[in-house]
Design a protein around this motif. Sequence first.
Motif, PDB file in Angstrom:
ATOM      1  N   PRO A 183      51.318  28.875  49.425  1.00  0.00           N
ATOM      2  CA  PRO A 183      50.003  29.263  49.952  1.00  0.00           C
ATOM      3  C   PRO A 183      49.636  28.411  51.153  1.00  0.00           C
ATOM      4  O   PRO A 183      50.011  27.244  51.256  1.00  0.00           O
ATOM      5  N   THR A 184      48.945  29.001  52.077  1.00  0.00           N
ATOM      6  CA  THR A 184      48.513  28.310  53.287  1.00  0.00           C
ATOM      7  C   THR A 184      47.032  27.978  53.167  1.00  0.00           C
ATOM      8  O   THR A 184      46.212  28.861  52.892  1.00  0.00           O
ATOM      9  N   PHE A 185      46.690  26.696  53.394  1.00  0.00           N
ATOM     10  CA  PHE A 185      45.311  26.243  53.327  1.00  0.00           C
ATOM     11  C   PHE A 185      44.877  25.772  54.708  1.00  0.00           C
ATOM     12  O   PHE A 185      45.695  25.319  55.508  1.00  0.00           O
ATOM     13  N   THR A 186      43.624  25.863  54.942  1.00  0.00           N
ATOM     14  CA  THR A 186      43.063  25.327  56.181  1.00  0.00           C
ATOM     15  C   THR A 186      42.727  23.859  55.953  1.00  0.00           C
ATOM     16  O   THR A 186      41.951  23.537  55.032  1.00  0.00           O
ATOM     17  N   PRO A 187      43.304  22.966  56.732  1.00  0.00           N
ATOM     18  CA  PRO A 187      42.991  21.546  56.524  1.00  0.00           C
ATOM     19  C   PRO A 187      41.487  21.292  56.698  1.00  0.00           C
ATOM     20  O   PRO A 187      40.823  21.926  57.523  1.00  0.00           O
ATOM     21  N   ARG A 188      40.973  20.366  55.920  1.00  0.00           N
ATOM     22  CA  ARG A 188      39.540  20.038  56.021  1.00  0.00           C
ATOM     23  C   ARG A 188      39.359  18.538  55.909  1.00  0.00           C
ATOM     24  O   ARG A 188      40.208  17.823  55.364  1.00  0.00           O
ATOM     25  N   ASP A 189      38.259  18.072  56.456  1.00  0.00           N
ATOM     26  CA  ASP A 189      37.915  16.658  56.413  1.00  0.00           C
ATOM     27  C   ASP A 189      37.249  16.319  55.075  1.00  0.00           C
ATOM     28  O   ASP A 189      36.860  17.225  54.316  1.00  0.00           O
ATOM     29  N   PRO A 190      37.079  15.037  54.800  1.00  0.00           N
ATOM     30  CA  PRO A 190      36.387  14.656  53.560  1.00  0.00           C
ATOM     31  C   PRO A 190      34.946  15.191  53.532  1.00  0.00           C
ATOM     32  O   PRO A 190      34.276  15.277  54.561  1.00  0.00           O
ATOM     33  N   ILE A 191      34.515  15.562  52.340  1.00  0.00           N
ATOM     34  CA  ILE A 191      33.161  16.112  52.162  1.00  0.00           C
ATOM     35  C   ILE A 191      32.364  15.156  51.268  1.00  0.00           C
ATOM     36  O   ILE A 191      32.804  14.819  50.155  1.00  0.00           O
ATOM     37  N   PRO A 192      31.203  14.699  51.723  1.00  0.00           N
ATOM     38  CA  PRO A 192      30.410  13.769  50.892  1.00  0.00           C
ATOM     39  C   PRO A 192      29.941  14.437  49.599  1.00  0.00           C
ATOM     40  O   PRO A 192      29.531  15.596  49.595  1.00  0.00           O
ATOM     41  N   ARG A 193      30.024  13.687  48.518  1.00  0.00           N
ATOM     42  CA  ARG A 193      29.533  14.183  47.230  1.00  0.00           C
ATOM     43  C   ARG A 193      28.054  13.829  47.008  1.00  0.00           C
ATOM     44  O   ARG A 193      27.314  14.575  46.355  1.00  0.00           O
ATOM     45  N   ASN A 194      27.625  12.656  47.466  1.00  0.00           N
ATOM     46  CA  ASN A 194      26.279  12.157  47.161  1.00  0.00           C
ATOM     47  C   ASN A 194      25.512  11.784  48.422  1.00  0.00           C
ATOM     48  O   ASN A 194      24.702  10.857  48.408  1.00  0.00           O
ATOM     49  N   GLY A 195      25.751  12.415  49.468  1.00  0.00           N
ATOM     50  CA  GLY A 195      25.064  11.999  50.696  1.00  0.00           C
ATOM     51  C   GLY A 195      25.199  13.048  51.780  1.00  0.00           C
ATOM     52  O   GLY A 195      25.573  14.204  51.494  1.00  0.00           O
ATOM     53  N   PRO A 196      24.930  12.621  52.997  1.00  0.00           N
ATOM     54  CA  PRO A 196      24.649  11.216  53.379  1.00  0.00           C
ATOM     55  C   PRO A 196      23.226  10.753  53.104  1.00  0.00           C
ATOM     56  O   PRO A 196      22.949   9.552  53.182  1.00  0.00           O
ATOM     57  N   ARG A 197      22.330  11.703  52.781  1.00  0.00           N
ATOM     58  CA  ARG A 197      20.985  11.256  52.412  1.00  0.00           C
ATOM     59  C   ARG A 197      21.057  10.517  51.079  1.00  0.00           C
ATOM     60  O   ARG A 197      21.706  10.946  50.151  1.00  0.00           O
ATOM     61  N   ALA A 223      36.824   5.604  57.043  1.00  0.00           N
ATOM     62  CA  ALA A 223      38.190   5.961  56.626  1.00  0.00           C
ATOM     63  C   ALA A 223      38.151   6.188  55.129  1.00  0.00           C
ATOM     64  O   ALA A 223      37.939   5.259  54.337  1.00  0.00           O
ATOM     65  N   VAL A 224      38.350   7.463  54.717  1.00  0.00           N
ATOM     66  CA  VAL A 224      38.234   7.851  53.318  1.00  0.00           C
ATOM     67  C   VAL A 224      39.626   8.076  52.749  1.00  0.00           C
ATOM     68  O   VAL A 224      40.437   8.830  53.318  1.00  0.00           O
ATOM     69  N   GLY A 225      39.942   7.425  51.633  1.00  0.00           N
ATOM     70  CA  GLY A 225      41.242   7.598  50.993  1.00  0.00           C
ATOM     71  C   GLY A 225      41.309   8.898  50.219  1.00  0.00           C
ATOM     72  O   GLY A 225      40.300   9.599  50.023  1.00  0.00           O
ATOM     73  N   LYS A 226      42.536   9.227  49.753  1.00  0.00           N
ATOM     74  CA  LYS A 226      42.687  10.476  49.005  1.00  0.00           C
ATOM     75  C   LYS A 226      42.076  10.401  47.613  1.00  0.00           C
ATOM     76  O   LYS A 226      42.011  11.406  46.903  1.00  0.00           O
ATOM     77  N   ASP A 227      41.560   9.201  47.240  1.00  0.00           N
ATOM     78  CA  ASP A 227      40.824   9.090  45.982  1.00  0.00           C
ATOM     79  C   ASP A 227      39.334   9.332  46.183  1.00  0.00           C
ATOM     80  O   ASP A 227      38.553   9.287  45.220  1.00  0.00           O
ATOM     81  N   GLY A 228      38.910   9.559  47.466  1.00  0.00           N
ATOM     82  CA  GLY A 228      37.507   9.859  47.735  1.00  0.00           C
ATOM     83  C   GLY A 228      36.653   8.638  48.005  1.00  0.00           C
ATOM     84  O   GLY A 228      35.450   8.788  48.271  1.00  0.00           O
ATOM     85  N   ALA A 254      28.880   5.517  49.186  1.00  0.00           N
ATOM     86  CA  ALA A 254      29.377   6.853  49.546  1.00  0.00           C
ATOM     87  C   ALA A 254      30.593   7.219  48.709  1.00  0.00           C
ATOM     88  O   ALA A 254      31.498   6.400  48.453  1.00  0.00           O
ATOM     89  N   ARG A 255      30.618   8.511  48.268  1.00  0.00           N
ATOM     90  CA  ARG A 255      31.759   9.079  47.562  1.00  0.00           C
ATOM     91  C   ARG A 255      32.034  10.469  48.156  1.00  0.00           C
ATOM     92  O   ARG A 255      31.113  11.192  48.527  1.00  0.00           O
ATOM     93  N   PHE A 256      33.357  10.824  48.218  1.00  0.00           N
ATOM     94  CA  PHE A 256      33.752  12.051  48.911  1.00  0.00           C
ATOM     95  C   PHE A 256      34.725  12.874  48.074  1.00  0.00           C
ATOM     96  O   PHE A 256      35.430  12.350  47.194  1.00  0.00           O
ATOM     97  N   ASP A 257      34.730  14.156  48.397  1.00  0.00           N
ATOM     98  CA  ASP A 257      35.873  14.995  48.018  1.00  0.00           C
ATOM     99  C   ASP A 257      36.920  14.764  49.115  1.00  0.00           C
ATOM    100  O   ASP A 257      36.625  14.978  50.311  1.00  0.00           O
ATOM    101  N   PRO A 258      38.107  14.294  48.768  1.00  0.00           N
ATOM    102  CA  PRO A 258      39.067  13.884  49.806  1.00  0.00           C
ATOM    103  C   PRO A 258      39.490  15.047  50.695  1.00  0.00           C
ATOM    104  O   PRO A 258      39.333  16.224  50.350  1.00  0.00           O
ATOM    105  N   ALA A 259      40.033  14.703  51.842  1.00  0.00           N
ATOM    106  CA  ALA A 259      40.535  15.706  52.780  1.00  0.00           C
ATOM    107  C   ALA A 259      41.795  16.359  52.206  1.00  0.00           C
ATOM    108  O   ALA A 259      42.460  15.822  51.308  1.00  0.00           O
ATOM    109  N   THR A 260      42.126  17.559  52.713  1.00  0.00           N
ATOM    110  CA  THR A 260      43.327  18.283  52.277  1.00  0.00           C
ATOM    111  C   THR A 260      44.120  18.724  53.509  1.00  0.00           C
ATOM    112  O   THR A 260      43.574  18.926  54.600  1.00  0.00           O
TER     113      THR A 260
END
Length: 228
Positions: free
Chosen positions: A127-141, A167-172, A200-206
């Motif tokens: 499957p082909t995915f569109t790469p995306r950047d990290p997405i904040p889970r609890n912010g930025p507000r 710089a966000v790691g793959k662990d978010g 800050a916590r993120f959904d990691p990039a893919t």
Amino acid sequence: MAYTDTQHTHKRLAGLTGVALVHIALAMGLAAGLTIKYTQAPPEPRLKGTNVKFEIPPPPPVEEDIPEPTPASDTADTTPSVPDTIIDLAHNADFDVDLDLLPIPHVPRVDTSVLERGNLRLPDPPPTFTPRDPIPRNGPRGWLSNADYPRRALQRGWEGDLTYALAVGKDGKVDDCRVISSTGHDILDSTACDVITSKARFDPATDRTGAEVGGTYRGTVTWMIPED
């Protein structure tokens, strides 16, 4: 009769005289032959020559022995064969050859594990995915509040806008915070990075395959003294 005898006598005398002359001539010839000296001509001198020096040319180069052809049988092909010409590339490299080689096309490797009962079954394309950047889970507000305003900046009335990159790691989680555009006050810049890194916590990039990878997140912070 007397005449006849006289005539006969004259004939006899003439014959005897002729015989006598013949004998005298023979005797004289014999005597002359005995008195003649035979002189042998001297032998011709032997030819005199000069010594001629002949230069013997060097022997021709020894060629490799070529095995004699094996006699063919009666049933074999009797067509004469010509031996292959031996070309010495070391002595015949007086020319340059430019070859334009076409690029070799990429051939995908086929996994033999997908062969089933002699029938080739190609695996499903990934499957082909569109790469995306990290997405904040609890912010930025909510990452910064009035309670995080440094007391020293409040006392001196320092305000300003900050642009940062995380710089966000793959662990978010945030691994590093870098100031891109400063507020002009180090205490405001460092306080913003410290608080965001801890909260800050993120959904990691893919990537294109959907795998989670490290990524970068950029944001801004405005430090403004709150009104009473």
